[in-house]
Design an enzyme around this catalytic site. Sequence first.
Site, PDB file in Angstrom:
ATOM      1  N   ASN A   7       0.360  10.776  32.411  1.00  0.00           N
ATOM      2  CA  ASN A   7      -0.792  10.575  33.285  1.00  0.00           C
ATOM      3  C   ASN A   7      -1.859  11.565  32.827  1.00  0.00           C
ATOM      4  OD1 ASN A   7      -2.696  10.317  35.300  1.00  0.00           O
ATOM      5  ND2 ASN A   7      -1.261  10.520  37.002  1.00  0.00           N
ATOM      6  N   ARG A  95      -0.309   5.759  32.516  1.00  0.00           N
ATOM      7  CA  ARG A  95      -1.014   5.335  33.714  1.00  0.00           C
ATOM      8  C   ARG A  95      -2.485   5.139  33.347  1.00  0.00           C
ATOM      9  NH1 ARG A  95      -3.820   8.715  38.463  1.00  0.00           N
ATOM     10  NH2 ARG A  95      -4.219   7.006  39.896  1.00  0.00           N
ATOM     11  N   HIS A 184      -3.929   2.587  43.465  1.00  0.00           N
ATOM     12  CA  HIS A 184      -2.571   2.944  43.881  1.00  0.00           C
ATOM     13  C   HIS A 184      -1.604   1.767  43.723  1.00  0.00           C
ATOM     14  CE1 HIS A 184      -4.430   6.164  46.772  1.00  0.00           C
ATOM     15  NE2 HIS A 184      -4.209   6.663  45.562  1.00  0.00           N
ATOM     16  N   ARG A 245     -12.552  12.099  50.621  1.00  0.00           N
ATOM     17  CA  ARG A 245     -13.358  10.883  50.499  1.00  0.00           C
ATOM     18  C   ARG A 245     -13.620  10.283  51.867  1.00  0.00           C
ATOM     19  NH1 ARG A 245      -9.249   8.568  46.191  1.00  0.00           N
ATOM     20  NH2 ARG A 245      -9.724   9.873  44.403  1.00  0.00           N
ATOM     21  N   GLU A 388       6.135   6.657  41.316  1.00  0.00           N
ATOM     22  CA  GLU A 388       5.235   5.977  40.395  1.00  0.00           C
ATOM     23  C   GLU A 388       5.639   6.178  38.943  1.00  0.00           C
ATOM     24  OE1 GLU A 388       0.887   6.086  41.867  1.00  0.00           O
ATOM     25  OE2 GLU A 388       1.850   7.773  42.883  1.00  0.00           O
TER      26      GLU A 388
END
Length: 400
Positions: A7, A95, A184, A245, A388
């Site tokens: 990642n 990813r 996601h 956010r 993940e």
Amino acid sequence: MKILVINSGSSSIKYQLFEMATTAVLCSGLVERIGLETGSITHKVFDDNGNAEKHSLKLTIPDHKVGLSEVVKLLTDDKIGVIADPTEVSAVGHRVVHGGEYFNETTLITPEVEAKIEEVIPLAPLHNPANLQGIKVCTEIFSDAKQVAVFDTAFHQTMPERAYRYAIPEHLYQEFGIRSYGMHGTSHKYVSRETIKYLGLEGKESRIITIHLGNGCSMSAVKDGKCIDTSMGFSPLDGLIMGTRSGDIDPAVIFFLEEKLNMTPPEIYDLLNKKSGMLGVTGDSDMRDIESRFIEGDEAAKRGLDMYTYRIRKYIGAYMAALNGLDAIVFTAGVGENDAGARRLTMQGLENLGIKLDLERNNVRPADITEIQSDDSKIKILITPTNEELEIAQQAMSVI
């Protein structure tokens, strides 16, 4: 077969090496502060029982190539190495945040695929360039391995047009791809699949709402294993209230900030992405700190958690309508899996929808799928830990 999962961020690289025969993690680590005066690598080596031996390094890491070269040294080290040579790595699973409309599944990376990832950089300007850089460096360093891209957006490509289109002029979609993509996806795919398997609904009708709560937050409505709607949209800014956010906001607010406060577009973008959400409302972005203040009676913390959980409940109601019913609600990711207080506050007021939480069962931090609904709840409430990295490794293996 050994698969390395990467990642790659703008100044960091997360990695895990899997032995796919047992899905065991051989080692994992984090390369940080790439391009700064002093960088660092935190590397963990796992024994057969899953116990970790931690190693930390401080060194100058001018770019991603140097960072990954240092990782290879650790992987092949005489004392702590887990492989003898980089050629033992059969594949590298990357990813990639955004695949636009080009990719709806995991893809073997070719020059043409790299070109498409570069083409959609405007849709994910903070993520795709770093993801692409990781691909290019790994192609050079692990030259014998297959390079595989796993896209965050791919799982959401099954959404119907009514869910992903915006009510704006047609040419903006046709020419610039302005639509909802969702994020996601790797997590939502993993936890929805594992939940469906747990409930014995494989190959049958199923209606699941997955709630991924971390610093970034999103929800998905999953029907028969396929995503039909998700809360993040054109960017990761949309939907739920997050750590920093804003989530859903009236677009007119942006013009107000520009016209009345003379803020520039970059300043507004920074405000909504990095200074809003729970940080903007409470002054904290860490849910542990916010809940401690909530317990002490802090008004800002109360307000923030009330807003945070109310937004999730709104989406639960909307997705129950979109799914025309519901089998299970699933909490996952850092906050979703570990924060009993956030789950409790989220589930309050849903009893008339047949959703009832058991407070004692909820007071857990499980390692496996756990049911936390009351005995008389019509809808199951589960905690399904996400993984993940394992999902990326498994998808990479399926491709090669």
